[in-house]
Design a protein around this motif. Structure first.
Motif, short mmCIF file in Angstrom:
data_model
loop_
_atom_site.label_atom_id
_atom_site.label_comp_id
_atom_site.label_asym_id
_atom_site.label_seq_id
_atom_site.Cartn_x
_atom_site.Cartn_y
_atom_site.Cartn_z
N PHE A 7 13.16 12.01 -13.47
CA PHE A 7 14.15 10.97 -13.73
C PHE A 7 14.06 9.85 -12.70
N PHE A 8 13.72 10.19 -11.44
CA PHE A 8 13.52 9.13 -10.45
C PHE A 8 12.34 8.24 -10.85
N LEU A 9 11.25 8.86 -11.28
CA LEU A 9 10.08 8.07 -11.69
C LEU A 9 10.43 7.14 -12.84
N LEU A 10 11.25 7.61 -13.77
CA LEU A 10 11.70 6.78 -14.88
C LEU A 10 12.57 5.61 -14.38
N SER A 47 9.42 3.55 -2.60
CA SER A 47 8.06 4.03 -2.82
C SER A 47 8.14 5.33 -3.59
N LEU A 48 7.10 5.64 -4.33
CA LEU A 48 7.13 6.83 -5.18
C LEU A 48 7.32 8.11 -4.39
N ALA A 103 3.25 12.46 -16.73
CA ALA A 103 3.01 11.21 -17.48
C ALA A 103 3.63 10.02 -16.76
N LEU A 104 4.86 10.16 -16.27
CA LEU A 104 5.52 9.07 -15.57
C LEU A 104 4.83 8.74 -14.25
N SER A 105 4.31 9.74 -13.58
CA SER A 105 3.60 9.46 -12.32
C SER A 105 2.30 8.72 -12.61
N LEU A 106 1.61 9.07 -13.69
CA LEU A 106 0.39 8.35 -14.05
C LEU A 106 0.68 6.90 -14.40
N VAL A 107 1.76 6.68 -15.13
CA VAL A 107 2.15 5.31 -15.47
C VAL A 107 2.57 4.56 -14.21
N ASP A 160 -3.25 1.98 -16.94
CA ASP A 160 -3.50 0.56 -17.20
C ASP A 160 -4.88 0.41 -17.82
N GLY A 161 -4.95 -0.33 -18.89
CA GLY A 161 -6.23 -0.52 -19.56
C GLY A 161 -6.60 0.60 -20.51
#
Length: 157
Positions: free
Chosen positions: A13-16, A25-26, A135-139, A145-146
């Motif tokens: 939820f934090f990543l979102l 920062s992440l 998935a959210l960490s990858l985004v 991207d790309g």
């Protein structure tokens, strides 16, 4: 729910939240959100009553004020605590949201649908949250991207 489920939910939820409105920062934010996700149980342990003051709505206003003053610390903690309370609303025991005014536990599901800690239902939620966090960490880091670009560099989305 177990700590592993609460921590994973808080990180996801934090990543979102951080995708929508970057505040930290992440790594720092994910660590603070994870710490915030276990804060309700720590507070209740110190108070001597499980599902007590740490699982109520009373814990949220101070965190909201902290979020306004120091968003890099307050927002991840608020996300962590909020996700803990939200997940516990789906459990058999629920959450006493209005404690100490009212000791009644609140639930989000009918009695036969509620999740018992440590069962297959919790493991299913954990698996979903792990996939979501991945998935959210990858985004978040731009790894996707790309992903939808053609050979000319044009986005197809």
């Amino acid at each position: 729910m177990r700590f592993r489920t609460h921590i994973t939910a808080a990180v996801a939820f934090f990543l979102l939240v951080n995708l929508i409105h970057p505040v930290n920062s992440l790594i720092n934010g994910a660590l603070l959100a994870g710490a915030g996700s276990v804060l309700p149980d720590i507070l209740d342990f110190l108070a001597g009553r499980h599902r007590g003051i740490g699982h109520t709505l009373l814990i949220l206003p101070p965190l909201l004020l902290l979020s306004l003053g120091s968003p890099g610390i307050g927002v991840p903690l608020l996300v962590g605590v909020s996700s803990h309370i939200a997940l516990d609303l789906f459990t058999v025991r629920g959450c006493p949201l209005l404690y100490p005014l009212n000791d009644t536990p609140y639930h989000c599901l009918r009695r036969n649908r509620r999740i018992k800690t440590g069962t297959a239902g919790e493991w299913a939620i954990l698996a979903f949250l792990l996939i979501l966090a991945l998935a959210l960490s990858l985004v978040s880091v731009g790894a996707l991207d790309g992903f939808y670009e053609d050979d000319d560099g044009n986005s197809s989305v």
